[in-house]
Scaffold this active site. Sequence first.
Site, short mmCIF file in Angstrom:
data_model
loop_
_atom_site.label_atom_id
_atom_site.label_comp_id
_atom_site.label_asym_id
_atom_site.label_seq_id
_atom_site.Cartn_x
_atom_site.Cartn_y
_atom_site.Cartn_z
N MET A 51 -11.07 2.13 -17.58
CA MET A 51 -10.33 2.67 -16.12
C MET A 51 -10.35 1.31 -15.31
O MET A 51 -11.27 0.91 -15.31
CB MET A 51 -11.09 4.06 -15.65
N ASP A 53 -7.36 0.79 -11.51
CA ASP A 53 -6.85 1.31 -10.28
C ASP A 53 -6.80 2.77 -10.44
O ASP A 53 -6.19 3.29 -11.30
CB ASP A 53 -5.68 0.58 -10.04
N GLN A 69 -5.30 3.91 -13.98
CA GLN A 69 -5.21 2.97 -15.13
C GLN A 69 -6.17 3.16 -15.95
O GLN A 69 -7.20 3.06 -15.72
CB GLN A 69 -5.23 1.52 -14.48
N TRP A 77 -9.87 -3.74 -20.74
CA TRP A 77 -8.29 -3.54 -20.47
C TRP A 77 -7.35 -3.62 -21.55
O TRP A 77 -7.80 -4.52 -22.61
CB TRP A 77 -8.11 -4.42 -19.20
N PHE A 109 1.76 0.28 -15.46
CA PHE A 109 0.87 -0.35 -14.37
C PHE A 109 0.74 0.48 -13.33
O PHE A 109 1.24 1.61 -12.93
CB PHE A 109 1.38 -1.55 -13.86
N SER A 110 0.03 0.09 -12.04
CA SER A 110 -0.35 0.91 -11.02
C SER A 110 1.08 1.33 -10.23
O SER A 110 2.10 0.73 -10.31
CB SER A 110 -1.16 0.10 -10.14
N ASP A 185 3.30 -2.74 -8.46
CA ASP A 185 2.28 -1.57 -7.88
C ASP A 185 3.08 -0.92 -6.53
O ASP A 185 2.63 -0.78 -5.41
CB ASP A 185 1.07 -2.30 -7.16
N GLU A 236 -1.78 -7.64 -4.39
CA GLU A 236 -1.51 -6.36 -5.51
C GLU A 236 -1.92 -5.21 -4.74
O GLU A 236 -2.52 -5.16 -3.57
CB GLU A 236 -2.69 -6.59 -6.50
N TRP A 321 -12.32 -8.02 -10.91
CA TRP A 321 -11.96 -8.66 -12.07
C TRP A 321 -12.94 -9.63 -12.57
O TRP A 321 -12.64 -10.00 -13.88
CB TRP A 321 -10.51 -9.10 -11.85
#
Length: 515
Positions: A51, A53, A69, A77, A109-110, A185, A236, A321
């Site tokens: 998991m 965001d 996510q 990821w 994506f987010s 995003d 982001e 990250w």
Amino acid sequence: MKHLFLIFLFLTLASCKEKTTSINNKEALVEERFRETYRPQYHFTPPTMWMNDPNGLIYHNGTYHLFYQHYPEDIVWGPMHWGHATSKDLVSWEHKPIALYPDELGLIFSGSAVMDTNNTSGLGTKDNPPMVAIFTYHLMEGEKAGRKDFQTQGIAYSLDEGETWKKYSGNPVIGNEGNIKDFRDPKVMWHDDTQKWVMSLVAGDHAKFYSSPNLKDWTLMSEFGKNIGAHGGVWECPDLFPLEVEGSDETKWVLIISINPGAPNGGSGTQYFIGDFDGTTFTTNQKEIKWLDYGTDNYAGVTFNGLPDTDRTFIGWMSNWNYARDTPTEAWRSAMTLSRKLTLHKNSSNGFYLKNYPVASIDEYSYDTVEHDTMKNGMSLSSKNYNEQRLDFKIPSNLDDFELNFSNVNKESLKLSYDSSKSQFILDRTDSGITDFETSFGEKPHIAPAIIDNKEDVDFTIIMDASSIEIFIDGGSTVFTDQIFPTTPFTALTFTSEDATIANLKVSKIKRIWK
Ligand code: FRU
């Protein structure tokens, strides 16, 4: 005939027994899975696998929705889906089936979710308006081919309270003619004054604001941020919203921007800007860089749609990250922060600043609270397991140098200290247990400037949950969110300070949320 009936009865009973055993086995498996050493017991984690965001946070019809996510095939990821969970109180969560799967336009994506109450999109009806998710499509094939236009924006809708989703046939709703490599995003809100949808989107080193009458047709309105704020990495997960300054009737606009790398203590972090938004453009006089959290594990956080503006509620991804893919868990990876309320403050030393503090419903989960006498220099307390507890206390009168040290039988320790000469708080996890899975994780202590109202009677809340610590100083003016991996729970707490004392210390257990 009688024999046949008896055989049938026997077979039926046998199969019932098998079913109950298998249900029991499944329950046992779930129970075991949620008791893993580092699995938080009252923070959200995915049932299994990866998991990152939080996405599409929305409150609707008495239910909080958390999408996230998710890569359901591995603990690192991979092709992104939107996982889904719901809650009635922002603490206990129920896992739901995956909401959005990748398709021919890309990975999901987010992004965000809104209730299109007036059915402006026409994707539902007036009587059954759609919940609309707005997200980034990431086309792997495009990226691999060396193109720059592989991120576009798409929408999907649900007519059954987020249970099932359909992608809009006209996707993408925003293409990438500008060939912007990091273009993602979308966070969408309804802007009441101008009666339109407003989207914040990031484009590498800045944010872009779009508007739409119907969530399908979008027009670029303005840009913000190229020469302002922190730029140590890519921008982001933007979030733009109004918030009233506490104790006044002034309303300002807040723009949250996650950045990776470039955070004050390394890797991923969350900066914010306080300014004004006139329906088209965001402006600010802010000169300094403001950070929501000085720990290294609060990233990509955004706030809920669908709540009153006075109830700005935030959830972040409790990782970074730098090492998100390497943390020592096996069946699942990463947790969310506790849900936190954001409030806006203003004083002469800090100007405008945000506090973030756990939502009140977490208080209902405390039990077995023990109140302690004042702690003075050199005093220690012990407990079976500080890693499942919450501590509330204050440092009365003048805040002075101190160190609070959690330690365990393996001589690992986690220290919070204050350095009055620099007016800094320091969280040191360098010897807190397993740290060697990645170099930056245990490399150096995390430092935060003391953003506090004043130095008298400073409140502290410390919440530990298996593999995380969240520290809220002065109601969330200075915050640390950090992951920790001690090899055995912390059982001792020692206070050292020449002048400061700890008063009103309450230590509580917190109920687990997994059944
Ligand atoms: C932030 C982020 C987003 C992106 C998503 C991909 O952590 O990089 O910008 O949409 O993760 O999973």
